[in-house]
Design a protein around this motif. Structure first.
Motif, PDB file in Angstrom:
ATOM      1  N   ALA A   1       0.868  -1.179   0.000  1.00 30.99           N
ATOM      2  CA  ALA A   1       0.000   0.000   0.000  1.00 30.99           C
ATOM      3  C   ALA A   1       0.901   1.223   0.000  1.00 30.99           C
ATOM      4  CB  ALA A   1      -0.895   0.011   1.224  1.00 30.99           C
ATOM      5  N   GLU A   2       0.498   2.243  -0.767  1.00 33.16           N
ATOM      6  CA  GLU A   2       1.343   3.431  -0.836  1.00 33.16           C
ATOM      7  C   GLU A   2       0.514   4.702  -0.969  1.00 33.16           C
ATOM      8  OE1 GLU A   2       4.813   3.150  -3.447  1.00 33.16           O
ATOM      9  OE2 GLU A   2       4.565   5.273  -3.882  1.00 33.16           O
ATOM     10  N   PHE A   3       0.910   5.713  -0.201  1.00 37.26           N
ATOM     11  CA  PHE A   3       0.255   7.017  -0.241  1.00 37.26           C
ATOM     12  C   PHE A   3       1.268   8.072  -0.656  1.00 37.26           C
ATOM     13  CE2 PHE A   3      -1.916   4.326   2.736  1.00 37.26           C
ATOM     14  CZ  PHE A   3      -3.239   4.516   2.397  1.00 37.26           C
ATOM     15  N   SER A   4       0.748   9.161  -1.219  1.00 33.67           N
ATOM     16  CA  SER A   4       1.662  10.231  -1.597  1.00 33.67           C
ATOM     17  C   SER A   4       1.079  11.587  -1.227  1.00 33.67           C
ATOM     18  CB  SER A   4       1.949  10.173  -3.097  1.00 33.67           C
ATOM     19  OG  SER A   4       0.799  10.521  -3.830  1.00 33.67           O
ATOM     20  N   LEU A   5       1.988  12.534  -1.083  1.00 36.58           N
ATOM     21  CA  LEU A   5       1.592  13.904  -0.780  1.00 36.58           C
ATOM     22  C   LEU A   5       2.524  14.812  -1.570  1.00 36.58           C
ATOM     23  CD1 LEU A   5      -0.126  15.764   1.169  1.00 36.58           C
ATOM     24  CD2 LEU A   5       1.858  15.711   2.680  1.00 36.58           C
ATOM     25  N   ASP A   6       1.938  15.699  -2.380  1.00 32.88           N
ATOM     26  CA  ASP A   6       2.777  16.667  -3.079  1.00 32.88           C
ATOM     27  C   ASP A   6       2.044  17.993  -3.204  1.00 32.88           C
ATOM     28  OD1 ASP A   6       0.961  16.220  -5.121  1.00 32.88           O
ATOM     29  OD2 ASP A   6       2.448  15.807  -6.656  1.00 32.88           O
ATOM     30  N   ALA A   7       2.781  19.025  -3.550  1.00 32.48           N
ATOM     31  CA  ALA A   7       2.189  20.362  -3.695  1.00 32.48           C
ATOM     32  C   ALA A   7       3.088  21.199  -4.593  1.00 32.48           C
ATOM     33  CB  ALA A   7       2.045  21.023  -2.334  1.00 32.48           C
ATOM     34  N   GLU A   8       2.457  22.036  -5.410  1.00 31.27           N
ATOM     35  CA  GLU A   8       3.242  22.921  -6.276  1.00 31.27           C
ATOM     36  C   GLU A   8       3.596  24.160  -5.461  1.00 31.27           C
ATOM     37  OE1 GLU A   8       1.201  24.161  -9.800  1.00 31.27           O
ATOM     38  OE2 GLU A   8       3.036  24.770 -10.813  1.00 31.27           O
ATOM     39  N   ILE A   9       4.732  24.106  -4.796  1.00 35.33           N
ATOM     40  CA  ILE A   9       5.081  25.225  -3.910  1.00 35.33           C
ATOM     41  C   ILE A   9       5.707  26.377  -4.677  1.00 35.33           C
ATOM     42  CG2 ILE A   9       5.324  23.904  -1.763  1.00 35.33           C
ATOM     43  CD1 ILE A   9       8.481  24.369  -2.428  1.00 35.33           C
TER      44      ILE A   9
ATOM     45  N   PRO B   1       6.292  27.612  -9.022  1.00 39.43           N
ATOM     46  CA  PRO B   1       5.796  27.209 -10.341  1.00 39.43           C
ATOM     47  C   PRO B   1       6.574  26.021 -10.927  1.00 39.43           C
ATOM     48  CG  PRO B   1       5.911  29.574 -10.211  1.00 39.43           C
ATOM     49  CD  PRO B   1       6.468  29.055  -8.925  1.00 39.43           C
ATOM     50  N   ASP B   2       5.832  24.980 -11.292  1.00 40.60           N
ATOM     51  CA  ASP B   2       6.360  23.759 -11.933  1.00 40.60           C
ATOM     52  C   ASP B   2       7.139  22.819 -11.011  1.00 40.60           C
ATOM     53  OD1 ASP B   2       5.250  24.432 -14.352  1.00 40.60           O
ATOM     54  OD2 ASP B   2       7.023  25.571 -14.981  1.00 40.60           O
ATOM     55  N   ILE B   3       7.342  23.190  -9.762  1.00 39.28           N
ATOM     56  CA  ILE B   3       8.118  22.318  -8.881  1.00 39.28           C
ATOM     57  C   ILE B   3       7.219  21.748  -7.791  1.00 39.28           C
ATOM     58  CG2 ILE B   3      10.035  22.209  -7.232  1.00 39.28           C
ATOM     59  CD1 ILE B   3      11.455  24.257  -9.035  1.00 39.28           C
ATOM     60  N   TYR B   4       7.201  20.416  -7.755  1.00 38.32           N
ATOM     61  CA  TYR B   4       6.340  19.695  -6.815  1.00 38.32           C
ATOM     62  C   TYR B   4       7.197  18.853  -5.869  1.00 38.32           C
ATOM     63  CZ  TYR B   4       2.525  20.414 -10.230  1.00 38.32           C
ATOM     64  OH  TYR B   4       1.598  20.944 -11.088  1.00 38.32           O
ATOM     65  N   PRO B   5       7.449  19.319  -4.654  1.00 41.45           N
ATOM     66  CA  PRO B   5       8.084  18.410  -3.685  1.00 41.45           C
ATOM     67  C   PRO B   5       7.118  17.260  -3.359  1.00 41.45           C
ATOM     68  CG  PRO B   5       8.193  20.685  -2.937  1.00 41.45           C
ATOM     69  CD  PRO B   5       7.236  20.656  -4.083  1.00 41.45           C
ATOM     70  N   VAL B   6       7.671  16.062  -3.216  1.00 43.00           N
ATOM     71  CA  VAL B   6       6.849  14.863  -3.038  1.00 43.00           C
ATOM     72  C   VAL B   6       7.321  14.054  -1.833  1.00 43.00           C
ATOM     73  CG1 VAL B   6       5.904  12.830  -4.182  1.00 43.00           C
ATOM     74  CG2 VAL B   6       6.746  14.699  -5.566  1.00 43.00           C
ATOM     75  N   VAL B   7       6.353  13.542  -1.097  1.00 44.74           N
ATOM     76  CA  VAL B   7       6.629  12.528  -0.076  1.00 44.74           C
ATOM     77  C   VAL B   7       5.763  11.326  -0.422  1.00 44.74           C
ATOM     78  CG1 VAL B   7       6.566  11.935   2.372  1.00 44.74           C
ATOM     79  CG2 VAL B   7       6.990  14.286   1.699  1.00 44.74           C
ATOM     80  N   GLU B   8       6.388  10.166  -0.507  1.00 43.05           N
ATOM     81  CA  GLU B   8       5.628   8.935  -0.737  1.00 43.05           C
ATOM     82  C   GLU B   8       5.958   7.986   0.404  1.00 43.05           C
ATOM     83  OE1 GLU B   8       5.790   8.978  -5.622  1.00 43.05           O
ATOM     84  OE2 GLU B   8       7.517   8.331  -4.460  1.00 43.05           O
ATOM     85  N   ALA B   9       4.957   7.345   0.946  1.00 45.65           N
ATOM     86  CA  ALA B   9       5.200   6.420   2.056  1.00 45.65           C
ATOM     87  C   ALA B   9       4.327   5.191   1.884  1.00 45.65           C
ATOM     88  CB  ALA B   9       4.894   7.099   3.384  1.00 45.65           C
ATOM     89  N   GLY B  10       4.851   4.063   2.314  1.00 47.99           N
ATOM     90  CA  GLY B  10       4.071   2.846   2.144  1.00 47.99           C
ATOM     91  C   GLY B  10       4.576   1.677   2.956  1.00 47.99           C
ATOM     92  N   TYR B  11       3.858   0.566   2.747  1.00 50.22           N
ATOM     93  CA  TYR B  11       4.186  -0.699   3.405  1.00 50.22           C
ATOM     94  C   TYR B  11       4.254  -1.766   2.326  1.00 50.22           C
ATOM     95  CZ  TYR B  11       3.405  -5.058   5.933  1.00 50.22           C
ATOM     96  OH  TYR B  11       3.515  -6.335   6.397  1.00 50.22           O
ATOM     97  N   ASN B  12       5.188  -2.690   2.481  1.00 49.78           N
ATOM     98  CA  ASN B  12       5.327  -3.760   1.500  1.00 49.78           C
ATOM     99  C   ASN B  12       5.845  -5.015   2.200  1.00 49.78           C
ATOM    100  OD1 ASN B  12       7.112  -3.924  -1.727  1.00 49.78           O
ATOM    101  ND2 ASN B  12       5.332  -5.021  -0.989  1.00 49.78           N
ATOM    102  N   SER B  13       5.278  -6.151   1.850  1.00 47.55           N
ATOM    103  CA  SER B  13       5.759  -7.399   2.453  1.00 47.55           C
ATOM    104  C   SER B  13       5.705  -8.533   1.440  1.00 47.55           C
ATOM    105  CB  SER B  13       4.913  -7.762   3.675  1.00 47.55           C
ATOM    106  OG  SER B  13       3.639  -8.203   3.265  1.00 47.55           O
ATOM    107  N   ILE B  14       6.514  -9.553   1.713  1.00 44.97           N
ATOM    108  CA  ILE B  14       6.476 -10.787   0.913  1.00 44.97           C
ATOM    109  C   ILE B  14       6.579 -11.943   1.897  1.00 44.97           C
ATOM    110  CG2 ILE B  14       8.987 -10.962   0.521  1.00 44.97           C
ATOM    111  CD1 ILE B  14       8.300 -11.854  -2.375  1.00 44.97           C
ATOM    112  N   SER B  15       5.853 -13.000   1.619  1.00 45.67           N
ATOM    113  CA  SER B  15       6.013 -14.205   2.449  1.00 45.67           C
ATOM    114  C   SER B  15       6.043 -15.413   1.530  1.00 45.67           C
ATOM    115  CB  SER B  15       4.869 -14.324   3.453  1.00 45.67           C
ATOM    116  OG  SER B  15       3.641 -14.304   2.782  1.00 45.67           O
ATOM    117  N   GLY B  16       6.902 -16.356   1.875  1.00 48.41           N
ATOM    118  CA  GLY B  16       7.038 -17.558   1.043  1.00 48.41           C
ATOM    119  C   GLY B  16       7.868 -17.305  -0.192  1.00 48.41           C
ATOM    120  N   GLY B  17       8.810 -16.391  -0.097  1.00 44.37           N
ATOM    121  CA  GLY B  17       9.632 -16.067  -1.259  1.00 44.37           C
ATOM    122  C   GLY B  17      10.753 -17.048  -1.546  1.00 44.37           C
ATOM    123  N   GLY B  18      11.074 -17.899  -0.573  1.00 42.28           N
ATOM    124  CA  GLY B  18      12.182 -18.827  -0.756  1.00 42.28           C
ATOM    125  C   GLY B  18      11.735 -20.092  -1.456  1.00 42.28           C
ATOM    126  N   GLY B  19      12.620 -20.712  -2.193  1.00 42.01           N
ATOM    127  CA  GLY B  19      12.275 -21.941  -2.891  1.00 42.01           C
ATOM    128  C   GLY B  19      12.232 -23.118  -1.939  1.00 42.01           C
TER     129      GLY B  19
END
Lengths: 183, 226
Positions: free
Chosen positions: B59-67, B69-87
């Motif tokens: 899951a991922e969320f983002s936050l940005d703003a044109e502070i 002209p033409d420049i948007y600072p961005v923060v993106e944050a999220g969670y990621n997992s994997i299970s059973g990845g090994g053979g």
């Protein structure tokens, strides 16, 4: 301006529709078709066959002379087996003529012991090692990295032994030599 | 009662003032209706794991703003997992991540009365995660297989991203867009013993370069009108 704008919307909508289509197909028919497609897709991307060696072997080279003046030698009638607790002896080499032997080290203990019989005379070789597991790859799994601490042996046929390379991993290089045994 | 009236008056004056300010703006076509504010978004592509790799959750969320002209600072944050990845063994990796950076709008100035954008940007990514492996078997045909204790480590991953994408304003303040990313892992040696199968937010730790795709659904909170 209008064409550029509509191009954006089109590109975006096509992508959105593609995602929506996949979701729709998954929801309606979770069975045959999509699973088949997924299996095809995944089988194209991932490789599940391990073609790498995952057992670490010690390479012993037979030599004559001294460490500073060593020469390769072929020894005839070499029989080698490991001393395994609670198991019958199983020969690694049986009356072979060799200049080099490969010895598997014991991943469950800090030392491995072998008997080397040449022309009815036997020597016992003990190798002390530290064991460290490492991951080869996610398809091949783990292997052991052995760090050789010391080597002991009896001196009926063998005169002395030297550790040349103390790290033994599963990847066996062509010219890799870990131990020299002098006769 | 009196208070209420006064409140009403004040808000009345305020809206009148705002109206005057808006009217005082020189007419510049649609630009007069332009709004500014922070944009919040979610990455719809993370739901794609359900179909492409069900072992993963994200899951991922983002936050940005044109502070500026033409420049948007961005923060993106999220969670990621994997299970059973090994053979041949059990494996799991999971954690949180954040990316900080900025996007630059490449769209020519005359197009800006409508708020579509083509952006190029950079990100710095950091991931705080843990991974573990269990049922590890060291194979030995001669001595017998040896089973290891389970292994686990807490790790931190760092990477850089080059991002390029397109965003369309579908309805007022509602955006839909996508971006592709080229990722460069800064510390691939974070765990020399067990290379992580998944660095959350980055991808497989086995690759020092990676690609990513995001599909953004964003809403701009219209705080300022200009």
């Amino acid at each position: 301006m209008i064409t550029l704008t509509s191009t954006f919307i089109h590109i975006n909508l096509i992508l959105l529709l593609a995602v929506a289509f996949i979701i729709f197909v998954q929801a309606m028919k979770p069975g045959l078709l999509t699973n088949l497609l997924l299996v095809l897709l995944i089988s194209c991307v991932t490789q599940d066959i391990c073609d790498e060696d995952n057992q670490s072997e010690l390479v012993v080279k037979f030599k004559t002379g001294s460490l500073t003046n060593a020469a390769d030698t072929i020894i005839a009638d070499v029989t080698v087996y490991g001393i395994r607790e609670g198991k019958t002896d199983s020969l690694l080499y049986d009356a072979a003529s060799v200049s080099r032997i490969l010895l598997p080290l014991d991943p469950g203990h800090g030392a491995s012991h072998f008997v080397c019989r040449i022309n009815d005379q036997s020597d016992t070789i003990g190798i002390g090692h530290d064991n460290e597991a490492y991951l080869i790859s996610y398809t091949c799994g783990f292997a052991m990295m052995f760090h050789i601490r010391e080597i002991h042996h009896t001196t009926h046929v063998i005169s002395h032994a030297e550790v040349i390379e103390s790290q033994v991993d599963a990847e066996l290089l062509k010219d890799e030599e870990h131990i020299w045994i002098f006769f | 009662m009196l208070n209420c009236l006064r409140m009403k008056n004040i808000s009345g004056y305020f809206s009148e003032l705002l109206l005057l300010l808006l009217l005082a703006q020189p007419a510049r076509g649609q630009d007069t209706l332009r709004t500014y504010g922070p944009r919040i978004g979610i990455d719809l592509a993370r739901f794609g794991y359900l179909f492409t790799d069900p072992r993963q959750v994200g899951a991922e969320f983002s936050l940005d703003a044109e502070i500026y002209p033409d420049i948007y600072p961005v923060v993106e944050a999220g969670y990621n997992s994997i299970s059973g990845g090994g053979g041949s063994f059990d494996y799991a990796s999971s954690g949180m991540y954040a990316r900080l950076g900025a996007d630059y709008n490449l769209l020519p100035a005359k197009e800006k009365s409508i708020h579509h954008s083509i952006t190029a940007g950079i990100r710095y990514g950091v991931s705080f995660f843990s991974h573990r492996a269990g049922r590890i078997v060291i194979q030995s045909d001669y001595w017998g297989d040896y089973m290891l204790d389970s292994y686990s480590r807490k790790l931190t991953g760092h990477w850089l991203e080059l991002a390029g994408g397109v965003k369309t304003e579908l309805a007022a303040n509602l955006f839909l867009g996508w971006s592709v990313r080229y990722k460069i892992l800064i510390n691939p040696e974070m765990d020399p013993q067990v290379t992580p199968r998944l660095v959350p937010g980055y991808g497989p730790g086995t690759g020092q370069r990676g690609f990513g795709f995001s599909y953004h659904l964003m809403y701009k909170i219209p705080l300022l009108k200009k």
